[in-house]
Design a protein around this motif. Structure first.
Motif, PDB file in Angstrom:
ATOM      1  N   THR A   1     -10.616   9.466  13.402  1.00 30.85           N
ATOM      2  CA  THR A   1     -11.850   9.608  12.627  1.00 30.85           C
ATOM      3  C   THR A   1     -11.809   8.628  11.463  1.00 30.85           C
ATOM      4  O   THR A   1     -10.736   8.282  10.953  1.00 30.85           O
ATOM      5  CB  THR A   1     -12.011  11.040  12.086  1.00 30.85           C
ATOM      6  OG1 THR A   1     -10.872  11.346  11.271  1.00 30.85           O
ATOM      7  CG2 THR A   1     -12.132  12.046  13.227  1.00 30.85           C
ATOM      8  N   MET A   2     -12.995   8.187  11.052  1.00 35.94           N
ATOM      9  CA  MET A   2     -13.069   7.245   9.955  1.00 35.94           C
ATOM     10  C   MET A   2     -14.290   7.563   9.105  1.00 35.94           C
ATOM     11  O   MET A   2     -15.331   7.963   9.622  1.00 35.94           O
ATOM     12  CB  MET A   2     -13.141   5.811  10.499  1.00 35.94           C
ATOM     13  CG  MET A   2     -12.773   4.759   9.475  1.00 35.94           C
ATOM     14  SD  MET A   2     -12.732   3.063  10.170  1.00 35.94           S
ATOM     15  CE  MET A   2     -11.238   3.102  11.127  1.00 35.94           C
ATOM     16  N   ALA A   3     -14.157   7.414   7.803  1.00 37.50           N
ATOM     17  CA  ALA A   3     -15.275   7.611   6.883  1.00 37.50           C
ATOM     18  C   ALA A   3     -15.212   6.540   5.808  1.00 37.50           C
ATOM     19  O   ALA A   3     -14.132   6.022   5.495  1.00 37.50           O
ATOM     20  CB  ALA A   3     -15.215   9.001   6.246  1.00 37.50           C
ATOM     21  N   ILE A   4     -16.379   6.208   5.266  1.00 39.66           N
ATOM     22  CA  ILE A   4     -16.445   5.270   4.145  1.00 39.66           C
ATOM     23  C   ILE A   4     -17.010   6.028   2.945  1.00 39.66           C
ATOM     24  O   ILE A   4     -17.837   6.924   3.099  1.00 39.66           O
ATOM     25  CB  ILE A   4     -17.279   4.012   4.482  1.00 39.66           C
ATOM     26  CG1 ILE A   4     -18.679   4.372   4.977  1.00 39.66           C
ATOM     27  CG2 ILE A   4     -16.560   3.162   5.508  1.00 39.66           C
ATOM     28  CD1 ILE A   4     -19.559   3.163   5.271  1.00 39.66           C
ATOM     29  N   TYR A   5     -16.507   5.688   1.763  1.00 40.96           N
ATOM     30  CA  TYR A   5     -16.850   6.417   0.543  1.00 40.96           C
ATOM     31  C   TYR A   5     -17.529   5.502  -0.464  1.00 40.96           C
ATOM     32  O   TYR A   5     -17.011   4.443  -0.803  1.00 40.96           O
ATOM     33  CB  TYR A   5     -15.582   6.987  -0.104  1.00 40.96           C
ATOM     34  CG  TYR A   5     -14.974   8.107   0.684  1.00 40.96           C
ATOM     35  CD1 TYR A   5     -15.237   9.427   0.359  1.00 40.96           C
ATOM     36  CD2 TYR A   5     -14.131   7.842   1.768  1.00 40.96           C
ATOM     37  CE1 TYR A   5     -14.685  10.466   1.099  1.00 40.96           C
ATOM     38  CE2 TYR A   5     -13.582   8.879   2.497  1.00 40.96           C
ATOM     39  CZ  TYR A   5     -13.856  10.193   2.160  1.00 40.96           C
ATOM     40  OH  TYR A   5     -13.317  11.208   2.887  1.00 40.96           O
ATOM     41  N   PHE A   6     -18.687   5.968  -0.935  1.00 42.07           N
ATOM     42  CA  PHE A   6     -19.387   5.319  -2.036  1.00 42.07           C
ATOM     43  C   PHE A   6     -19.226   6.222  -3.262  1.00 42.07           C
ATOM     44  O   PHE A   6     -18.524   7.232  -3.203  1.00 42.07           O
ATOM     45  CB  PHE A   6     -20.854   5.102  -1.678  1.00 42.07           C
ATOM     46  CG  PHE A   6     -21.025   4.195  -0.495  1.00 42.07           C
ATOM     47  CD1 PHE A   6     -21.084   2.823  -0.642  1.00 42.07           C
ATOM     48  CD2 PHE A   6     -21.116   4.725   0.785  1.00 42.07           C
ATOM     49  CE1 PHE A   6     -21.229   1.991   0.461  1.00 42.07           C
ATOM     50  CE2 PHE A   6     -21.265   3.903   1.888  1.00 42.07           C
ATOM     51  CZ  PHE A   6     -21.317   2.531   1.716  1.00 42.07           C
ATOM     52  N   ALA A   7     -19.885   5.889  -4.364  1.00 45.01           N
ATOM     53  CA  ALA A   7     -19.710   6.634  -5.611  1.00 45.01           C
ATOM     54  C   ALA A   7     -19.918   8.136  -5.437  1.00 45.01           C
ATOM     55  O   ALA A   7     -19.115   8.938  -5.883  1.00 45.01           O
ATOM     56  CB  ALA A   7     -20.633   6.086  -6.686  1.00 45.01           C
TER      57      ALA A   7
END
Length: 196
Positions: free
Chosen positions: A125-131
């Motif tokens: 699984t992969m996720a990207i994080y913004f503010a």
């Protein structure tokens, strides 16, 4: 009203009909040519968004922090990361995929696996994080299918850009609804975008 459409081939990953500029400035921008709401749910739209803040990526339970300028550009196919970030992502991805046989590189993608002979393939699984936002990536956004028996991680290093720019490409955006709120300088994400 007629809109100007820029044409640009993508020799590494096939071709598209053109680019639809959604920046705020310039005579070729869709924003400067129209003032009404546009819904492009049934077409592929090419968007180059102003800088946003991407803070990190997780692969499984492993987090990789990012400290670079970031743009979303659906004119770029594969997400490009600064070399140190890509190296960490690649290394972590390889640990998760260690039970599969490595395959040769495919164009700019250098972390590839042979899947022939394996039943169910598990992609991390992969996720990207913004503010203030976590965006879970669909498994199809994590890998690039070269053919029926080979996949590669769908990210690459961005060594050719001197200021360590992160470019989030269209392969990672395909399964998302992305709202570019130009007026308020915000980007919002939702599930249910086009898979292809």
């Amino acid at each position: 009203m007629s809109l100007t459409l820029l044409t640009r081939p993508f020799p590494d990953f096939g071709s598209v009909d053109g680019l639809l500029g959604a920046g705020q400035a310039g005579a070729l921008s869709l924003i400067s040519q129209t003032s009404s709401y546009k819904d492009f749910a049934r077409v592929s739209v090419i968007v180059f968004q102003d800088l946003i803040a991407l803070l990190g990526i997780t692969i499984g339970d492993q987090r990789i922090d990012i400290s670079s300028k970031t743009i979303m550009d659906s004119g770029t196919v594969i997400t490009r990361l600064p070399s140190t970030v890509y190296s960490a992502l690649r290394s972590t991805f390889m640990k998760f995929m260690s039970k599969y046989d490595r395959a040769s590189s495919a164009k700019l993608l250098d972390t590839c696996y042979k899947l022939k002979g394996y039943g169910n393939v598990t992609v991390p699984t992969m996720a990207i994080y913004f503010a203030k936002i976590k965006v879970d990536l669909d498994p199809s956004a994590v890998i690039w299918r070269v053919n029926d028996s080979q996949v590669c991680v769908a990210f690459a290093g961005n060594d050719d850009v001197p200021d360590k720019l992160t470019i989030i490409g269209n392969h990672q955006q395909r399964t998302l609804n992305v709202l570019f709120n130009i007026q308020d300088n915000k980007v919002e994400f939702g599930n249910g975008g086009c898979a292809n």
